[in-house]
Design an enzyme around this catalytic site. Structure first.
Site, PDB file in Angstrom:
ATOM      1  N   LYS A   1      38.616 -17.480 -35.387  1.00  0.00           N
ATOM      2  CA  LYS A   1      37.552 -16.765 -36.086  1.00  0.00           C
ATOM      3  C   LYS A   1      37.729 -16.947 -37.589  1.00  0.00           C
ATOM      4  O   LYS A   1      38.839 -16.827 -38.123  1.00  0.00           O
ATOM      5  CB  LYS A   1      37.593 -15.279 -35.718  1.00  0.00           C
ATOM      6  CG  LYS A   1      36.415 -14.477 -36.254  1.00  0.00           C
ATOM      7  CD  LYS A   1      36.438 -13.059 -35.697  1.00  0.00           C
ATOM      8  CE  LYS A   1      35.284 -12.218 -36.214  1.00  0.00           C
ATOM      9  NZ  LYS A   1      35.276 -10.850 -35.651  1.00  0.00           N
TER      10      LYS A   1
ATOM     11  N   SER B   1      30.993  -9.140 -34.281  1.00  0.00           N
ATOM     12  CA  SER B   1      30.949 -10.238 -35.227  1.00  0.00           C
ATOM     13  C   SER B   1      31.572 -11.536 -34.722  1.00  0.00           C
ATOM     14  O   SER B   1      31.447 -12.578 -35.363  1.00  0.00           O
ATOM     15  CB  SER B   1      31.645  -9.820 -36.526  1.00  0.00           C
ATOM     16  OG  SER B   1      33.035  -9.572 -36.313  1.00  0.00           O
TER      17      SER B   1
ATOM     18  N   SER C   1      33.620  -5.813 -32.130  1.00  0.00           N
ATOM     19  CA  SER C   1      33.340  -7.227 -32.383  1.00  0.00           C
ATOM     20  C   SER C   1      33.955  -8.206 -31.404  1.00  0.00           C
ATOM     21  O   SER C   1      33.684  -9.401 -31.491  1.00  0.00           O
ATOM     22  CB  SER C   1      33.776  -7.595 -33.806  1.00  0.00           C
ATOM     23  OG  SER C   1      32.970  -6.943 -34.750  1.00  0.00           O
TER      24      SER C   1
END
Length: 501
Positions: free
Chosen positions: A108, A184, A208
């Site tokens: 990420k 996210s 997320s």
């Protein structure tokens, strides 16, 4: 045997993976699905076993993942920074040790990897140089043999439950490219759901991991606070963000969890170790339908909860309706206020580094508005909200004197349309839409408890809807054991979205 020894063996030799790869329920279902013409793609566990058996080389596996990434990127926009050549170099030259030796992975884009710039989904970070160091989690992942092929997309600083940053454009859902992946960690979820990699790095500060897992039909577990190697410091006044992954199989998640949990004298929680099968224990399940703010979920989501409750009862678990044991609406308002303090910290850091006042050329309107809102909070208001969170934590913990796990939706609706929630909206509109979409997940971050999204329902239009199961802090074993049982009872591995590599 200590947790330290268990993890060292996993890291060095892959114990617990190759031995179970061919005889596991996941592998058996894959063979069965293949015979029926609906082959389940190998998970990370099986890919690692194939490499160890010399069915395929690590370089071949990485080259194939890169080819899939290049084929799918223009359709889904999940990749921010490719690290293809570094990945190929590691595949050629790395020693083939570690539980996931040679398995392709994505990181990420809020975590540093050596040689790549960390962008956090923002235009403001474009001038930053490539990272020259990386954190403990990244080092542990590499020790486990995982090979990152790039950095996955997130919304600006991960503030929203979608991935539509102005810096890079929207990431699209492989089940329907007009829909959001959730966020996210949406870039990670899109890549895994589309078959580019078998699992990918994700982080969860308010949902997320679980939100994109739900929207993309994946398994995603958020660990307890302080559980994992390299857990982040506080964001604003909140200590909420933890790192793990989104996966296609439960066993991949469980093994990765064991590799990356904190062990030894400094660990705040007793290590879980490798969970590899369901438990015979039958659970007391509390079922919550309405969201923290009191919103009723969409009809398809209600149907998913109902069928999941029925499945649990068929398996012998006891399911009772319950309600949040605290004022959920007040909690959500307080969380939104303190969550905005992270935006204010970003603004202060930017100004200190550049000498420039933050503006709309660098930051999205919502990020600026969140920072402005946080700047107006008085010390007394902050203290009162933190005190409220202490009461919420106590009430949440006491809830589990009656229940072993809590079942709820992850989201109020199936995956929403691209453009519904993004950083260009006025703050009041964005917060209102978030409360009507993603309003079940933040409490577990505040209280530090584990929770997971399990892909147990699909809508009539073929969109995934995840079911959330939460437990008391430190009780990840209960969740993993239940997840193995649910995966066996209602398997999802052979489901493929329309966009699939």
């Amino acid at each position: 045997m200590s947790g330290d020894i268990d993890r060292r063996k996993l890291l060095e030799r892959g114990i617990g993976l190759g031995a179970i790869a061919l005889g596991s329920p996941v592998a058996a279902r894959a063979v069965s699905a293949s015979k029926s013409g609906k082959a389940a793609k190998p998970d990370a566990t099986e890919i690692a076993a194939m490499i160890r058996r010399k069915d395929v080389t690590a370089l071949e596996v990485i080259d194939q993942a890169i080819a899939r990434a290049e084929a799918i990127q223009s359709k889904l926009n999940f990749l921010v920074t490719p690290t293809f050549e570094r990945a190929r170099d590691r595949a050629k030259n790395m020693p083939l040790t570690g539980a996931f030796a040679g398995v392709p992975y994505l990181i990420k884009d809020m975590y540093d990897t050596i040689g790549a710039t960390t962008r956090y989904g923002s235009r403001a970070t474009k001038p930053l140089p490539p990272a020259t160091s990386q954190g403990a989690m990244m080092n542990t992942l590499e020790s486990a043999g995982l090979i990152s092929i790039g950095k996955s997309a997130l919304g600006e600083f991960g503030f929203l439950p979608t991935v539509e940053p102005l810096a890079f454009g929207p990431t699209r859902n492989p089940w329907n490219p007009g829909r959001s992946t959730g966020g996210s960690s949406g870039g990670a979820a899109a890549a895994v759901a589309a078959g580019v990699v078998p699992m990918a790095d994700a982080a969860d500060g308010g949902g997320s991991i679980r939100i994109p897992a739900s929207a993309c039909g994946l398994f995603g577990l958020k660990p307890s606070r302080g559980r994992m190697v390299g857990d982040q410091p506080k964001a604003g006044k909140l200590d909420v963000t933890v790192e793990h992954a989104v996966c296609r199989s439960v066993r991949d998640s469980a093994t990765l969890f064991a590799l990356t949990e904190r062990t030894g004298a400094g660990a705040p929680l007793e290590p879980v170790g490798v969970v590899s099968a369901p438990s015979k224990r039958r659970l007391r399940v509390g079922m919550v339908l309405n969201s923290l703010s009191g919103h009723a979920p969409d009809g398809e989501v209600k149907a998913g909860v109902a069928t999941t409750a029925a499945l649990l009862e068929t398996l012998g678990h006891k399911v009772d309706s319950t309600a949040w044991p605290f004022d959920g609406a007040a909690f959500s308002r307080g969380f939104g206020a303190l969550w905005s303090m992270a935006a204010l910290e970003v603004m202060k850091l930017f100004q200190a580094m550049t000498g420039r006042a933050p503006d709309a050329s660098q930051f999205e309107p919502l990020t600026l508005a969140m920072a402005a809102m946080a700047a107006k909070l008085s010390p007394e208001e902050i203290a009162a909200t933190l005190k409220q969170f202490e009461a919420v934590t106590a009430a949440y913990d006491a809830w589990f004197d009656k229940y072993d796990v809590i079942l709820s939706p992850v989201l109020l609706t199936p995956p929403i349309a691209i453009g519904e929630i993004n950083g260009e909206l006025p703050i009041e509109v964005a917060f209102d839409r978030c409360s009507k979409y993603a309003d079940y997940t933040a409490v577990h971050n505040v209280v530090g408890a584990p929770a997971m999204s399990v892909p147990l329902h699909w809508t009539r239009d073929g969109l995934p809807v995840g079911m959330q199961f939460a437990a008391r802090r430190g009780q990840e074993r209960v969740l993993f054991e239940l997840a193995f049982e649910l995966e066996r009872a209602r398997p999802w591995a052979s489901r493929r979205p329309p966009i699939f590599a």
